[in-house]
Design a protein around this motif. Structure first.
Motif, PDB file in Angstrom:
ATOM      1  N   TRP A 108       0.827  -1.174   0.068  1.00 45.75           N
ATOM      2  CA  TRP A 108       0.015  -0.098  -0.063  1.00 45.75           C
ATOM      3  C   TRP A 108       0.857   1.295   0.170  1.00 45.75           C
ATOM      4  O   TRP A 108       0.378   2.214  -0.548  1.00 45.75           O
ATOM      5  CB  TRP A 108      -0.977  -0.026   1.279  1.00 45.75           C
ATOM      6  CG  TRP A 108      -2.151  -0.908   1.021  1.00 45.75           C
ATOM      7  CD1 TRP A 108      -2.339  -1.932   1.505  1.00 45.75           C
ATOM      8  CD2 TRP A 108      -3.260  -0.577   0.081  1.00 45.75           C
ATOM      9  NE1 TRP A 108      -3.784  -2.521   1.208  1.00 45.75           N
ATOM     10  CE2 TRP A 108      -4.165  -1.764   0.216  1.00 45.75           C
ATOM     11  CE3 TRP A 108      -3.625   0.505  -0.813  1.00 45.75           C
ATOM     12  CZ2 TRP A 108      -5.493  -1.649  -0.616  1.00 45.75           C
ATOM     13  CZ3 TRP A 108      -4.789   0.423  -1.355  1.00 45.75           C
ATOM     14  CH2 TRP A 108      -5.548  -0.628  -1.216  1.00 45.75           C
ATOM     15  N   GLU A 109       2.013   1.458   0.648  1.00 40.30           N
ATOM     16  CA  GLU A 109       2.998   2.317   0.570  1.00 40.30           C
ATOM     17  C   GLU A 109       3.447   2.736  -0.630  1.00 40.30           C
ATOM     18  O   GLU A 109       3.272   4.035  -1.135  1.00 40.30           O
ATOM     19  CB  GLU A 109       4.383   2.138   1.546  1.00 40.30           C
ATOM     20  CG  GLU A 109       3.796   1.796   3.027  1.00 40.30           C
ATOM     21  CD  GLU A 109       3.434   0.785   3.416  1.00 40.30           C
ATOM     22  OE1 GLU A 109       3.209   0.602   4.637  1.00 40.30           O
ATOM     23  OE2 GLU A 109       3.159  -0.359   2.520  1.00 40.30           O
ATOM     24  N   TRP A 140       0.115   4.191  -2.532  1.00 39.90           N
ATOM     25  CA  TRP A 140      -0.153   5.652  -2.194  1.00 39.90           C
ATOM     26  C   TRP A 140       0.901   6.680  -2.620  1.00 39.90           C
ATOM     27  O   TRP A 140       0.694   7.925  -3.096  1.00 39.90           O
ATOM     28  CB  TRP A 140      -0.363   5.772  -0.752  1.00 39.90           C
ATOM     29  CG  TRP A 140      -1.627   5.345  -0.153  1.00 39.90           C
ATOM     30  CD1 TRP A 140      -2.129   4.388   0.436  1.00 39.90           C
ATOM     31  CD2 TRP A 140      -2.749   6.126  -0.761  1.00 39.90           C
ATOM     32  NE1 TRP A 140      -3.578   4.342   0.702  1.00 39.90           N
ATOM     33  CE2 TRP A 140      -4.020   5.347  -0.266  1.00 39.90           C
ATOM     34  CE3 TRP A 140      -3.262   7.196  -1.432  1.00 39.90           C
ATOM     35  CZ2 TRP A 140      -5.329   5.623  -0.492  1.00 39.90           C
ATOM     36  CZ3 TRP A 140      -4.716   7.554  -1.860  1.00 39.90           C
ATOM     37  CH2 TRP A 140      -5.728   6.755  -1.182  1.00 39.90           C
ATOM     38  N   SER A 175      -0.469   9.659  -4.741  1.00 40.43           N
ATOM     39  CA  SER A 175       0.025  11.020  -4.389  1.00 40.43           C
ATOM     40  C   SER A 175       0.581  11.812  -5.493  1.00 40.43           C
ATOM     41  O   SER A 175       0.280  13.039  -5.685  1.00 40.43           O
ATOM     42  CB  SER A 175       0.800  10.976  -3.150  1.00 40.43           C
ATOM     43  OG  SER A 175      -0.030  10.376  -2.133  1.00 40.43           O
ATOM     44  N   GLY A 200      -5.847  -0.207   3.198  1.00 44.63           N
ATOM     45  CA  GLY A 200      -5.519   1.120   2.205  1.00 44.63           C
ATOM     46  C   GLY A 200      -5.733   2.300   3.210  1.00 44.63           C
ATOM     47  O   GLY A 200      -4.918   3.210   2.868  1.00 44.63           O
ATOM     48  N   THR A 228      -3.058   3.028   5.775  1.00 41.79           N
ATOM     49  CA  THR A 228      -2.053   3.530   5.070  1.00 41.79           C
ATOM     50  C   THR A 228      -2.045   4.915   4.877  1.00 41.79           C
ATOM     51  O   THR A 228      -0.955   5.737   5.101  1.00 41.79           O
ATOM     52  CB  THR A 228      -1.454   2.609   4.032  1.00 41.79           C
ATOM     53  OG1 THR A 228      -1.368   1.098   4.416  1.00 41.79           O
ATOM     54  CG2 THR A 228      -0.025   3.042   3.604  1.00 41.79           C
ATOM     55  N   ALA A 229      -3.223   5.348   4.170  1.00 38.69           N
ATOM     56  CA  ALA A 229      -3.444   6.703   3.788  1.00 38.69           C
ATOM     57  C   ALA A 229      -3.449   7.738   5.013  1.00 38.69           C
ATOM     58  O   ALA A 229      -2.595   8.817   4.924  1.00 38.69           O
ATOM     59  CB  ALA A 229      -4.446   6.884   3.166  1.00 38.69           C
ATOM     60  N   GLY A 284      -7.093   9.575   1.488  1.00 36.74           N
ATOM     61  CA  GLY A 284      -7.485   8.534   1.294  1.00 36.74           C
ATOM     62  C   GLY A 284      -8.699   8.303   0.259  1.00 36.74           C
ATOM     63  O   GLY A 284      -8.975   9.006  -0.414  1.00 36.74           O
TER      64      GLY A 284
END
Length: 331
Positions: A143-144, A147, A151, A175, A178-179, A186
């Motif tokens: 997920w990192e 994102w 982003s 998810g 993580t956001a 998110g």
């Protein structure tokens, strides 16, 4: 037309969304453009598509579908013909599916997400997408990384909001967690299959969306035509294939009862199926995959139907839902 916020975001969308998956393989470009015109004229501002839409399964070449992207191109030419239309709609697309033969032409790696977005923008002939959705869960990409890529796209002004599609509740929670750790807004929506005949999302996905402040966009709201008057139409071509064909095998008695109930309500089955969804509190906007002008008119009629508690109970009795987890399967 009524408008509501998409989840906890400030973005307002119409209570019906126009789905475009049929544009290209089923509905020709001229007809597709007319349906888009009619939808916008009727107040629908949410137009949903995906990069993989447009392929014809009968035209596969060595397992690939060369016409993927055709639906976005049809929408792009419609936007280019009258540029002011872009400001009238909330444009949503998706990424995940294979868009080429390479091992990195699929899933949600940073490489694929960035390239997929840029390719969609080119086909759609626009400089940004309002809602960019992850079309399926990717169990391999962290997920990192996802994102970071999302982003970047937002910082570049190419995407404004993000959503998920076909994600389980725990995928959405992962998810979103993580956001939040990264200080990001998110996801603002989830898109998944939901109808009177397919209510699995009531177990955990809808409660997760409610808890996280996410909008919910149901696709296949008539379960591939099963709830659209399938038996009365006696449409052999429609009845032999697709989701409705397999579902009718085990649900004929239910569908017969459903169509008789719709007659008693004085409305077309397609109208009642959509109206039921519009009465579900978590639903933001059912995605109507109109193939013809008539399909769109029936969908718009559903906005005018107010089902009372007794009518809703009757429909629930015909197609009972599972209820929320864990009560659905545990004490």
């Amino acid at each position: 037309m009524n408008y509501v916020q998409l989840g906890r975001s400030g973005l307002r969308v119409s209570r019906l969304a126009l789905g475009t998956m049929n544009f290209g393989p089923v509905t020709g470009e001229e007809s597709a453009h007319r349906i888009l015109d009619l939808a916008v004229a009727g107040g629908i501002n949410l137009v949903d598509t995906a990069d993989v839409y447009g392929a014809d399964a009968n035209k596969q070449v060595y397992g690939l579908e060369p016409e993927k992207g055709r639906t976005e191109e049809i929408i792009g030419r419609w936007l280019a013909a009258t540029p002011s239309r872009r400001d009238e709609i909330v444009l949503a697309t998706k990424a995940y599916g294979a868009m080429g033969p390479g091992v990195n032409d699929i899933r949600l790696s940073a490489r694929h997400l960035v390239r997929a977005c840029e390719a969609s923008l080119k086909r759609l002939r626009t400089d940004h997408v309002d809602l960019y959705q992850l079309h399926h869960v990717d169990r391999l990409t962290p997920w990192e990384e996802i994102w970071e890529a999302l982003s970047l796209l937002r910082q570049q002004g190419k995407v404004l909001y993000f959503g998920t599609s076909n994600h389980a509740a725990w995928h959405i929670m992962q998810g979103q967690h993580t956001a939040e750790r990264q200080g990001l807004l998110g996801f603002v929506s989830e898109q998944s299959i939901y109808s009177l005949a397919q209510r699995s999302v009531e177990l955990e996905v809808l409660p997760a969306c409610r808890a996280l402040g996410m909008g919910f966009l149901p696709y296949s709201p008539l379960h591939g035509g099963l709830l659209g008057g399938l038996l009365r139409k006696q449409d052999a071509a429609r009845g032999r294939s697709g989701r409705a064909a397999s579902a009718i095998q085990g649900h004929r008695a239910q569908v017969e009862r459903y169509e008789k109930t719709c007659d008693a309500f004085g409305e077309h089955p397609a109208v009642i199926g959509l109206a039921w969804l519009l009465h579900q509190p978590e639903v933001t906007a059912p995605i109507v995959g109109a193939r013809t002008d008539e399909h769109l008119f029936l969908a718009q009629r559903a906005l005018e139907v107010d089902l009372d508690a007794e009518q809703l109970a009757t429909l629930d009795d015909i197609f009972p839902g599972p209820g929320p987890a864990p009560e659905a399967y545990a004490w």
